[in-house]
Design a protein around this motif. Structure first.
Motif, mmCIF file in Angstrom:
data_model
loop_
_atom_site.group_PDB
_atom_site.id
_atom_site.type_symbol
_atom_site.label_atom_id
_atom_site.label_comp_id
_atom_site.label_asym_id
_atom_site.label_seq_id
_atom_site.Cartn_x
_atom_site.Cartn_y
_atom_site.Cartn_z
ATOM 1 N N GLU A 1 -8.732 -6.873 18.021
ATOM 2 C CA GLU A 1 -8.277 -6.457 16.692
ATOM 3 C C GLU A 1 -9.466 -6.391 15.737
ATOM 4 O O GLU A 1 -10.247 -7.325 15.615
ATOM 5 C CB GLU A 1 -7.235 -7.437 16.150
ATOM 6 C CG GLU A 1 -6.661 -7.004 14.810
ATOM 7 C CD GLU A 1 -5.563 -7.913 14.313
ATOM 8 O OE1 GLU A 1 -4.474 -7.407 13.997
ATOM 9 O OE2 GLU A 1 -5.804 -9.144 14.236
ATOM 10 N N ASP A 2 -9.570 -5.262 15.061
ATOM 11 C CA ASP A 2 -10.649 -5.029 14.107
ATOM 12 C C ASP A 2 -10.034 -5.107 12.708
ATOM 13 O O ASP A 2 -9.529 -4.128 12.174
ATOM 14 C CB ASP A 2 -11.266 -3.656 14.360
ATOM 15 C CG ASP A 2 -12.484 -3.374 13.486
ATOM 16 O OD1 ASP A 2 -12.743 -4.165 12.556
ATOM 17 O OD2 ASP A 2 -13.156 -2.353 13.731
ATOM 18 N N MET A 3 -10.064 -6.284 12.122
ATOM 19 C CA MET A 3 -9.433 -6.525 10.825
ATOM 20 C C MET A 3 -10.468 -6.376 9.714
ATOM 21 O O MET A 3 -11.473 -7.073 9.694
ATOM 22 C CB MET A 3 -8.816 -7.922 10.787
ATOM 23 C CG MET A 3 -8.070 -8.229 9.495
ATOM 24 S SD MET A 3 -6.620 -7.170 9.240
ATOM 25 C CE MET A 3 -5.528 -7.799 10.518
ATOM 26 N N GLN A 4 -10.211 -5.437 8.805
ATOM 27 C CA GLN A 4 -11.078 -5.216 7.658
ATOM 28 C C GLN A 4 -10.260 -5.366 6.377
ATOM 29 O O GLN A 4 -9.083 -5.721 6.420
ATOM 30 C CB GLN A 4 -11.745 -3.841 7.749
ATOM 31 C CG GLN A 4 -12.573 -3.615 9.009
ATOM 32 C CD GLN A 4 -13.781 -4.526 9.124
ATOM 33 O OE1 GLN A 4 -14.245 -5.096 8.132
ATOM 34 N NE2 GLN A 4 -14.305 -4.691 10.331
ATOM 35 N N GLU B 1 -18.756 -3.029 15.215
ATOM 36 C CA GLU B 1 -19.951 -2.188 15.263
ATOM 37 C C GLU B 1 -20.153 -1.478 13.930
ATOM 38 O O GLU B 1 -21.283 -1.331 13.454
ATOM 39 C CB GLU B 1 -19.814 -1.166 16.397
ATOM 40 C CG GLU B 1 -19.909 -1.792 17.779
ATOM 41 C CD GLU B 1 -19.627 -0.803 18.889
ATOM 42 O OE1 GLU B 1 -20.381 -0.796 19.880
ATOM 43 O OE2 GLU B 1 -18.657 -0.043 18.771
ATOM 44 N N MET B 2 -19.055 -1.038 13.329
ATOM 45 C CA MET B 2 -19.130 -0.374 12.029
ATOM 46 C C MET B 2 -19.752 -1.293 10.983
ATOM 47 O O MET B 2 -20.663 -0.897 10.239
ATOM 48 C CB MET B 2 -17.728 0.048 11.580
ATOM 49 C CG MET B 2 -17.685 0.642 10.180
ATOM 50 S SD MET B 2 -18.152 2.359 10.173
ATOM 51 C CE MET B 2 -16.624 3.081 10.764
ATOM 52 N N ALA B 3 -19.277 -2.538 10.919
ATOM 53 C CA ALA B 3 -19.779 -3.476 9.916
ATOM 54 C C ALA B 3 -21.255 -3.798 10.137
ATOM 55 O O ALA B 3 -22.012 -3.993 9.174
ATOM 56 C CB ALA B 3 -18.944 -4.754 9.939
ATOM 57 N N LYS C 1 -27.230 -0.902 4.406
ATOM 58 C CA LYS C 1 -27.274 -1.364 3.008
ATOM 59 C C LYS C 1 -28.576 -2.078 2.680
ATOM 60 O O LYS C 1 -29.089 -1.976 1.563
ATOM 61 C CB LYS C 1 -26.094 -2.299 2.732
ATOM 62 C CG LYS C 1 -24.756 -1.602 2.558
ATOM 63 C CD LYS C 1 -23.620 -2.603 2.476
ATOM 64 C CE LYS C 1 -23.809 -3.599 1.344
ATOM 65 N NZ LYS C 1 -22.713 -4.593 1.290
ATOM 66 N N GLU C 2 -29.107 -2.809 3.654
ATOM 67 C CA GLU C 2 -30.341 -3.558 3.425
ATOM 68 C C GLU C 2 -31.591 -2.694 3.591
ATOM 69 O O GLU C 2 -32.683 -3.120 3.244
ATOM 70 C CB GLU C 2 -30.409 -4.754 4.384
ATOM 71 C CG GLU C 2 -29.368 -5.830 4.115
ATOM 72 C CD GLU C 2 -29.596 -6.529 2.787
ATOM 73 O OE1 GLU C 2 -30.760 -6.631 2.340
ATOM 74 O OE2 GLU C 2 -28.599 -6.993 2.182
ATOM 75 N N THR C 3 -31.409 -1.498 4.141
ATOM 76 C CA THR C 3 -32.556 -0.626 4.419
ATOM 77 C C THR C 3 -32.707 0.475 3.382
ATOM 78 O O THR C 3 -33.830 0.799 2.956
ATOM 79 C CB THR C 3 -32.407 0.008 5.820
ATOM 80 O OG1 THR C 3 -32.240 -1.026 6.795
ATOM 81 C CG2 THR C 3 -33.623 0.857 6.172
ATOM 82 N N ARG D 1 -21.041 4.998 0.328
ATOM 83 C CA ARG D 1 -20.021 3.974 0.058
ATOM 84 C C ARG D 1 -19.855 3.076 1.285
ATOM 85 O O ARG D 1 -18.776 2.998 1.890
ATOM 86 C CB ARG D 1 -18.720 4.664 -0.319
ATOM 87 C CG ARG D 1 -18.822 5.551 -1.561
ATOM 88 C CD ARG D 1 -17.638 6.491 -1.685
ATOM 89 N NE ARG D 1 -16.359 5.791 -1.656
ATOM 90 C CZ ARG D 1 -15.184 6.391 -1.454
ATOM 91 N NH1 ARG D 1 -15.140 7.710 -1.263
ATOM 92 N NH2 ARG D 1 -14.068 5.687 -1.420
ATOM 93 N N TRP D 2 -20.930 2.399 1.650
ATOM 94 C CA TRP D 2 -20.920 1.613 2.878
ATOM 95 C C TRP D 2 -19.792 0.595 2.910
ATOM 96 O O TRP D 2 -19.112 0.439 3.937
ATOM 97 C CB TRP D 2 -22.271 0.914 3.067
ATOM 98 C CG TRP D 2 -23.463 1.829 3.088
ATOM 99 C CD1 TRP D 2 -24.441 1.919 2.150
ATOM 100 C CD2 TRP D 2 -23.801 2.796 4.100
ATOM 101 N NE1 TRP D 2 -25.382 2.870 2.496
ATOM 102 C CE2 TRP D 2 -25.014 3.429 3.699
ATOM 103 C CE3 TRP D 2 -23.216 3.190 5.298
ATOM 104 C CZ2 TRP D 2 -25.628 4.419 4.463
ATOM 105 C CZ3 TRP D 2 -23.831 4.173 6.059
ATOM 106 C CH2 TRP D 2 -25.015 4.776 5.643
ATOM 107 N N ASP D 3 -19.582 -0.121 1.820
ATOM 108 C CA ASP D 3 -18.530 -1.143 1.795
ATOM 109 C C ASP D 3 -17.143 -0.519 1.906
ATOM 110 O O ASP D 3 -16.274 -1.035 2.626
ATOM 111 C CB ASP D 3 -18.624 -1.975 0.503
ATOM 112 C CG ASP D 3 -19.835 -2.882 0.478
ATOM 113 O OD1 ASP D 3 -20.346 -3.223 1.567
ATOM 114 O OD2 ASP D 3 -20.290 -3.247 -0.629
#
Length: 755
Positions: free
Chosen positions: A512-515, A548-550, A557-559, A567-569
């Motif tokens: 499960e990929d919970m976001q 993998e997405m996160a 975001k750090e690069t 809109r990465w978040d």
């Protein structure tokens, strides 16, 4: 490995009780949870979980159990209860782990924590996600983008792949090699040039309507066992199957369907191939030329009624030059280069001529040669002769490997800028994408040896183990400034690190990929260009895992500098927003993607060649006239053999589930070399003897594998075989297809030395 390896002649069929026993043994080995069985129940079904193994299609009307032995093994492997925790790494140095086998490394179980490599102690140590992202971002900002590589293995979803490719181009490069570079890149290059589409033209329904299938270099029983079901049905309704493969494989000789109780109880097998021809390794160009030569002769004998001359006149170019080349090619040369008799080739030709609808099926036995392009081009010639591309029940069918390798290329994982809608991306995200060609897998390896690659990010896979010339490239790997591996389990690529190195554990597709917006769906593309939604339900292996997405968005975001259009978040919180981006970027193929992703059988993104809309330079399908009959560029010589590297029944790519290659009768070992009895006798060897294989590329580099047991096997003269990836160190990096640069691992020149 077992203490007492053995080899026997396996007298069973593909499928049957042996496949069930293989699944049960994997359950015991992985100690998989009860929930894993529920995942298998939903596997490859609409609204369920899409298998992480091969890319075979998912039918609109699935069987009660829509998984095969290897698909089940992949799921059980992912849902193992074994855990590879920081305590394991505290007990073992990385240098020590290099002596472990591929199987033993992955058998430690799922990675549970983000890890940083500490060179002082030679150990992986736990770290926080934010510390990892910050350090990786700092290292990437200090690196030259065009000397940085973003690799993708073929497992990541369409959503993650789209953002990964976007991240690479925002950062400043097209260095996006993927696992296709090592297997079906030849397909992408050849079919795109010849018929204007980089993928096959068939859909699943075609297998219900064809009259004949011609197989070249594809091992269905091991590499795509779910294919056996439509194959069995086709044979039962009268379709003829003709196979060309140097190795006689069980999956294309006979099959017992585990979902047919009567077959299981009686052992009544379904014969598959009506004719099984074994060309020598690299002999397919000659074999197909023989088929074409027979068809041309039959057309002349029957007054021009065999070849579809109207189709050729309306849709094709180059036929006259091809016809002249076939006429000028003698049967003596065809027999010499193919290793087959004229009578056998003509018998196969009669099946082709007698069929109204023909499908040409092939695998890496065609693509992984120095002249792999010409292999595929000859198959295209054969199919075009009677108009077998662009109509129902016919077509060309490359059988892809990893579950989403075709889809990743579709949404932008490509080193060639002309394959990507860069102008559209520029407008959508307000940047100037790089326009120069990036590095493919071979170019990355060459760059490593030259000291030109500074950083490597691996989105899954086992890159360093999968490539040729491993022993040359491993030392060069450690000269990089940064290496990042995103993975579910430990493998050999994680044991060679740059100056800054991280091992980042991710969710599996079955979990499960919970976001922030709730549980997430991901999508994949199968071999037939159909898109499927996949929903994981199992509890993640560790609370410390990220998707993998996160992970991709966290590094991005750090690069990269902030930008209102990045809109990465938001994209991480809701994957539906990424699917909207895919639909905006590729509107003709992915319109209404969110609404269509759970269509039964997947939604079809289309293929112009299937509609006889040829997106080639000439606007027509292209006949070609090969300049050679052998797919290898190494001349025959006394004591020189052509080595085929292959996978076992207990393996997927570099993942070794166990040591049972049941369908070849090899148990307990992978340290083998297969030879026919006559070759064994001529070499003065004996079955069971230990020998060494020595590379014969004649380029000044020593390549050698010791301790291989000789096993007598049904192979053509001069052709030997052994397991991938263990024998990869014998393959010279320069030994690749001339046009696509796919490593040529199916006719590797080697010599044998007795121990």
């Amino acid at each position: 490995m077992t203490d007492q390896p053995e080899h026997t002649d396996y007298d069973g069929s593909a499928g049957g009780w042996g496949s069930l026993r293989g699944i049960v043994e994997t359950i015991g080995r992985e100690m998989s949870s009860v929930g894993a069985l529920d995942t298998l129940r939903q596997q490859n079904k609409t609204g369920g979980f899409m298998c992480t193994s091969c890319a075979w299609g998912k039918p609109k009307h699935p069987h009660a159990f829509e998984f095969c032995e290897n698909g089940a093994k992949a799921t059980l492997w992912e849902l193992t209860t074994h855990r590879c925790t920081p305590d394991f790494f505290a007990s073992h140095t990385v240098s020590e782990l290099r002596s472990w086998t591929d199987h033993d490394l992955e058998q430690q179980g799922r990675l549970t924590h983000p890890l940083r490599y500490d060179a002082t102690s030679d150990r992986y140590v736990p770290c926080t996600w934010q510390d990892a992202f910050a350090a990786i971002g700092t290292a990437l900002k200090a690196s030259e983008p065009k000397r940085t590589v973003f690799y993708a293995s073929g497992r990541a979803s369409l959503e993650t792949s789209y953002l990964y490719a976007l991240f690479a181009r925002l950062y400043g490069h097209n260095n996006l090699p993927d696992s296709s570079n090592m297997c079906h890149e030849t397909t992408s290059v050849a079919l795109n040039e010849l018929i204007g589409s980089p993928v096959g033209t068939c859909v699943l329904d075609d297998f219900e309507k064809c009259d004949a299938m011609f197989f070249f270099g594809q091992n269905t029983g091991t590499n795509s066992p779910r294919f056996l079901h439509p194959l069995q049905k086709a044979v039962e309704r009268g379709c003829k199957v003709v196979t060309f493969n140097p190795i006689r494989e069980k999956g294309l000789t006979s099959f017992i369907n585990p979902q047919r109780p009567l077959q299981m109880l009686t052992g009544q097998e379904t014969p598959i191939s009506c004719q099984y021809l074994q060309p020598r390794a690299g002999g397919d160009i000659a074999a197909i030329m023989g088929l074409c030569k027979f068809v041309l002769a039959e057309d002349e004998r029957q007054g021009g009624s065999v070849i579809d001359h109207a189709f050729i006149a309306q849709h094709c170019t180059g036929f006259e030059a091809f016809h002249a080349r076939a006429d000028a090619t003698s049967w003596e040369r065809i027999e010499q280069e193919s290793g087959l008799s004229r009578a056998d080739i003509e018998e196969a030709g009669r099946v082709y001529v007698g069929a109204e609808r023909v499908i040409g099926v092939y695998g890496m036995g065609l693509t992984q040669h120095v002249h792999g392009f010409e292999n595929i081009a000859m198959l295209v010639n054969l199919l075009l002769m009677r108009g077998h591309i662009g109509r129902e029940g016919a077509g060309i069918c490359p059988v892809r490997g990893h579950s989403n390798v075709q889809g990743q290329r579709t949404v932008g994982i490509a080193e060639k800028p002309e394959l990507v809608p860069l102008d559209k991306l520029a407008a959508m995200f307000d940047f100037d994408p790089p326009r120069s060609e990036g590095m493919n897998t071979v170019a990355v390896c060459e760059g490593l040896l030259a000291g030109e690659v500074q950083a490597f990010i691996g989105l899954g896979g086992n890159f360093l183990r999968a490539i040729p010339d491993q022993t040359r490239i491993e030392p060069a790997w450690e000269r990089m400034q940064l290496t990042v591996q995103i993975a579910t389990k430990l493998n050999r690529s994680h044991l060679f690190n740059g100056r800054v190195a991280y091992l980042l554990p991710c969710l599996g597709r079955s979990e499960e990929d919970m976001q922030a917006s709730g549980p997430q769906t991901v999508t994949i593309e199968d071999s037939f260009s159909h898109i499927h939604g996949s929903l994981g339900h199992r509890t993640p292996a560790s609370e410390h895992l990220l998707s993998e997405m996160a992970i991709v968005t966290g590094i991005a975001k750090e690069t990269l500098a902030p930008h209102p259009r990045l809109r990465w978040d938001d994209w991480t919180a809701n994957y539906a927003l990424v699917r909207d981006l895919i639909a905006e970027t590729y509107p003709e193929e992915f319109y209404d993607m969110n609404e269509r992703m759970f269509e039964p059988g997947g939604f079809y993104r289309g293929n112009p060649a299937r509609e006889r809309d040829w997106k080639t330079e000439s606007g027509r399908a292209q006949f070609t006239a090969p300049q050679m009959l052998a797919a290898t560029d190494v001349e025959d010589a006394p004591g020189r053999y052509r080595l085929i590297t292959l996978r076992s029944n207990d393996q997927f790519n570099t993942t070794i589930y166990g040591y049972s290659d049941r369908l070849r009768g090899i148990e307990g070992t992978r340290d083998v070399v297969l030879m026919n009895g006559a070759d064994i006798e001529r070499a003065g060897l004996a079955a069971g003897q230990r020998v060494s294989l020595v590379g014969d590329a004649d380029d000044g580099h020593v390549r050698r594998i010791d301790g291989l047991e000789v096993i007598a096997f049904d192979l053509p003269d001069g052709t030997i075989a052994g397991y991938y990836p263990e024998l990869n160190p014998l393959i010279a990096l320069k030994h690749h297809d001339r046009k696509s640069k796919t490593p040529a691992v199916k006719a590797v020149p080697v010599r044998i030395e007795a121990a």
